[in-house]
Design a protein around this motif. Structure first.
Motif, PDB file in Angstrom:
ATOM      1  N   LEU A  51      69.251  -5.738 -29.672  1.00  0.00           N
ATOM      2  CA  LEU A  51      68.376  -5.397 -28.552  1.00  0.00           C
ATOM      3  C   LEU A  51      68.548  -6.388 -27.413  1.00  0.00           C
ATOM      4  CD1 LEU A  51      66.060  -3.833 -27.227  1.00  0.00           C
ATOM      5  CD2 LEU A  51      64.460  -5.260 -28.539  1.00  0.00           C
ATOM      6  N   GLU A  52      68.586  -7.673 -27.721  1.00  0.00           N
ATOM      7  CA  GLU A  52      68.772  -8.681 -26.672  1.00  0.00           C
ATOM      8  C   GLU A  52      70.122  -8.515 -25.991  1.00  0.00           C
ATOM      9  OE1 GLU A  52      66.459 -10.454 -25.527  1.00  0.00           O
ATOM     10  OE2 GLU A  52      65.015 -10.003 -27.099  1.00  0.00           O
ATOM     11  N   ALA A  82      71.700  -5.657 -25.656  1.00  0.00           N
ATOM     12  CA  ALA A  82      71.569  -4.469 -24.804  1.00  0.00           C
ATOM     13  C   ALA A  82      70.904  -4.828 -23.477  1.00  0.00           C
ATOM     14  CB  ALA A  82      70.759  -3.401 -25.535  1.00  0.00           C
ATOM     15  N   VAL A  83      69.843  -5.617 -23.538  1.00  0.00           N
ATOM     16  CA  VAL A  83      69.141  -6.021 -22.322  1.00  0.00           C
ATOM     17  C   VAL A  83      70.072  -6.788 -21.395  1.00  0.00           C
ATOM     18  CG1 VAL A  83      67.327  -7.543 -21.420  1.00  0.00           C
ATOM     19  CG2 VAL A  83      66.843  -6.038 -23.360  1.00  0.00           C
ATOM     20  N   LEU A 128      64.314   2.566 -29.400  1.00  0.00           N
ATOM     21  CA  LEU A 128      65.095   1.829 -28.414  1.00  0.00           C
ATOM     22  C   LEU A 128      64.466   1.955 -27.039  1.00  0.00           C
ATOM     23  CD1 LEU A 128      67.568   0.252 -27.451  1.00  0.00           C
ATOM     24  CD2 LEU A 128      68.817   2.424 -27.337  1.00  0.00           C
ATOM     25  N   LEU A 175      63.012  -1.172 -24.712  1.00  0.00           N
ATOM     26  CA  LEU A 175      63.590  -1.500 -23.411  1.00  0.00           C
ATOM     27  C   LEU A 175      62.620  -1.276 -22.266  1.00  0.00           C
ATOM     28  CD1 LEU A 175      67.181   0.023 -23.776  1.00  0.00           C
ATOM     29  CD2 LEU A 175      66.565  -2.399 -23.816  1.00  0.00           C
ATOM     30  N   THR A 231      67.365   1.166 -16.937  1.00  0.00           N
ATOM     31  CA  THR A 231      68.174   1.870 -17.931  1.00  0.00           C
ATOM     32  C   THR A 231      69.045   2.967 -17.312  1.00  0.00           C
ATOM     33  OG1 THR A 231      66.315   3.362 -18.395  1.00  0.00           O
ATOM     34  CG2 THR A 231      66.549   1.392 -19.785  1.00  0.00           C
ATOM     35  N   THR A 240      70.987  -1.342 -31.804  1.00  0.00           N
ATOM     36  CA  THR A 240      70.457  -1.939 -30.574  1.00  0.00           C
ATOM     37  C   THR A 240      68.938  -1.886 -30.436  1.00  0.00           C
ATOM     38  OG1 THR A 240      70.847   0.174 -29.488  1.00  0.00           O
ATOM     39  CG2 THR A 240      72.545  -1.528 -29.230  1.00  0.00           C
ATOM     40  N   SER A 241      68.225  -1.333 -31.386  1.00  0.00           N
ATOM     41  CA  SER A 241      66.788  -1.133 -31.176  1.00  0.00           C
ATOM     42  C   SER A 241      65.945  -2.346 -31.547  1.00  0.00           C
ATOM     43  CB  SER A 241      66.302   0.094 -31.955  1.00  0.00           C
ATOM     44  OG  SER A 241      66.511  -0.077 -33.337  1.00  0.00           O
ATOM     45  N   ARG A 251      61.538  -3.750 -19.382  1.00  0.00           N
ATOM     46  CA  ARG A 251      62.353  -4.971 -19.441  1.00  0.00           C
ATOM     47  C   ARG A 251      63.575  -4.898 -18.548  1.00  0.00           C
ATOM     48  NH1 ARG A 251      63.671  -7.414 -25.206  1.00  0.00           N
ATOM     49  NH2 ARG A 251      64.349  -9.066 -23.774  1.00  0.00           N
ATOM     50  N   VAL A 252      64.140  -3.694 -18.377  1.00  0.00           N
ATOM     51  CA  VAL A 252      65.421  -3.592 -17.698  1.00  0.00           C
ATOM     52  C   VAL A 252      65.618  -2.176 -17.174  1.00  0.00           C
ATOM     53  CG1 VAL A 252      66.685  -2.963 -19.811  1.00  0.00           C
ATOM     54  CG2 VAL A 252      67.888  -4.165 -17.973  1.00  0.00           C
ATOM     55  N   LEU A 272      72.356   3.317 -19.037  1.00  0.00           N
ATOM     56  CA  LEU A 272      72.253   3.372 -20.493  1.00  0.00           C
ATOM     57  C   LEU A 272      72.532   4.772 -21.009  1.00  0.00           C
ATOM     58  CD1 LEU A 272      71.287   2.249 -23.299  1.00  0.00           C
ATOM     59  CD2 LEU A 272      68.983   2.999 -22.618  1.00  0.00           C
TER      60      LEU A 272
END
Length: 292
Positions: free
Chosen positions: A22-23, A25-26, A45, A49, A55, A16-17, A52-53, A58
């Protein structure tokens, strides 16, 4: 629908990094779903992130997918943290570009340990949860090179062909438990897949394969101008899981569709050519029974 509609779904996603993982995960976190995200570097990671979002939902897990015990522990941490497991996405992997002759035994083992054994470790750990609850969705991120092979990509194709076979068989095994399986087949996406950080190259090369050397250079130069948009690719994956149902395979990219179409046409031509000769190796008595 293969995920719950009365609570946030819990996703377990590998690799996911960067890139498509990654996209994904976002977008999972933007939906308000829970995410257990495995990576080789939790720090990378977190950096990817940042800003962007949110967490809050997460669970970042640094996991060596080749280690079955570590993978099982990651799945246990996921269910302990979120109380559920709904979607499993096997995404982790890397490219490798070399002629068959140039590919060492260690390079073969390293690739297949991540791309095949790693996938199997995740499935063994997650399937008892999904099977017992009789619901869930398993996504295998393959490649169009899991359907067709081109010179220079033999090792990568070997791994992707393998996970295609695993996933096809798995889909039949778990259907009665309410668990769906999707195989994702992207073409070239504008990620860092074609950078030297992600693309494996052989430790030793041969003078006998100048075309492969040219291919390596052209692929490195392609970086940044690939056709596929990873944001749109992740959107399609999320939509497939949320909607449920539909075909086993999710083709991403017009280039992927073109490569896959060419393979189907070549295979059909091969079958047509063999139509009158294939039965010549059948046992005569059994063949007569089949034709009857």
């Amino acid at each position: 629908m293969s995920i719950p509609d009365d609570r946030p779904a819990t996703w377990f996603v590998t690799g996911t990094s960067r890139g498509l993982g990654l996209e994904l995960a976002v977008q999972v976190l933007e939906r308000g779903d829970n995410l257990a995200a495995t990576t080789r570097s939790v720090e990378r990671l977190a950096s990817a992130l940042a800003g962007r979002v949110d967490t809050a939902k997460l669970l970042a897990l640094e996991v060596d997918l080749r280690d079955a015990a570590a993978v099982a522990g990651a799945v246990e941490q996921t269910t302990a943290r979120f109380g559920a497991l709904d979607v499993v996405v096997n995404n982790a992997g890397y490219g490798f570009l070399a002629a068959v002759e140039e590919t060492s035994v260690d390079e073969v083992r390293d690739m297949l340990d991540v791309q095949v054994v790693g996938v199997w470790n995740v499935l063994r750990a997650a399937l008892p949860v999904l099977r017992n609850q009789r619901s869930g969705h398993i996504v295998t991120v393959s490649s169009v090179l899991g359907l067709t092979a081109v010179p220079g990509w033999a090792l990568y194709c070997a791994g992707k062909f393998a996970v295609e076979g695993i996933s096809e068989a798995l889909a039949g095994e778990v259907a009665d438990f309410g668990v769906e399986v999707t195989i994702v087949e992207p073409g070239y996406f504008r990620t860092d897949f074609l950078t030297t950080d992600s693309l494996g190259l052989p430790a030793a090369t041969s003078d006998g394969y100048p075309a492969i050397r040219e291919m390596v250079q052209s692929h490195l130069e392609l970086q940044g101008s690939q056709l596929g948009d990873p944001v749109k690719g992740a959107e399609r994956i999320v939509a497939k899981v949320v909607d449920g149902g539909g075909p086993l395979r999710l083709i991403l990219g017009s280039d992927s569709h073109a490569y896959a179409t060419a393979k189907v046409e070549a295979l059909q031509a091969n079958l047509d050519d063999a139509r009158d000769t294939a039965a010549r190796t059948d046992h005569a008595t059994l063949a007569e029974g089949v034709s009857a």
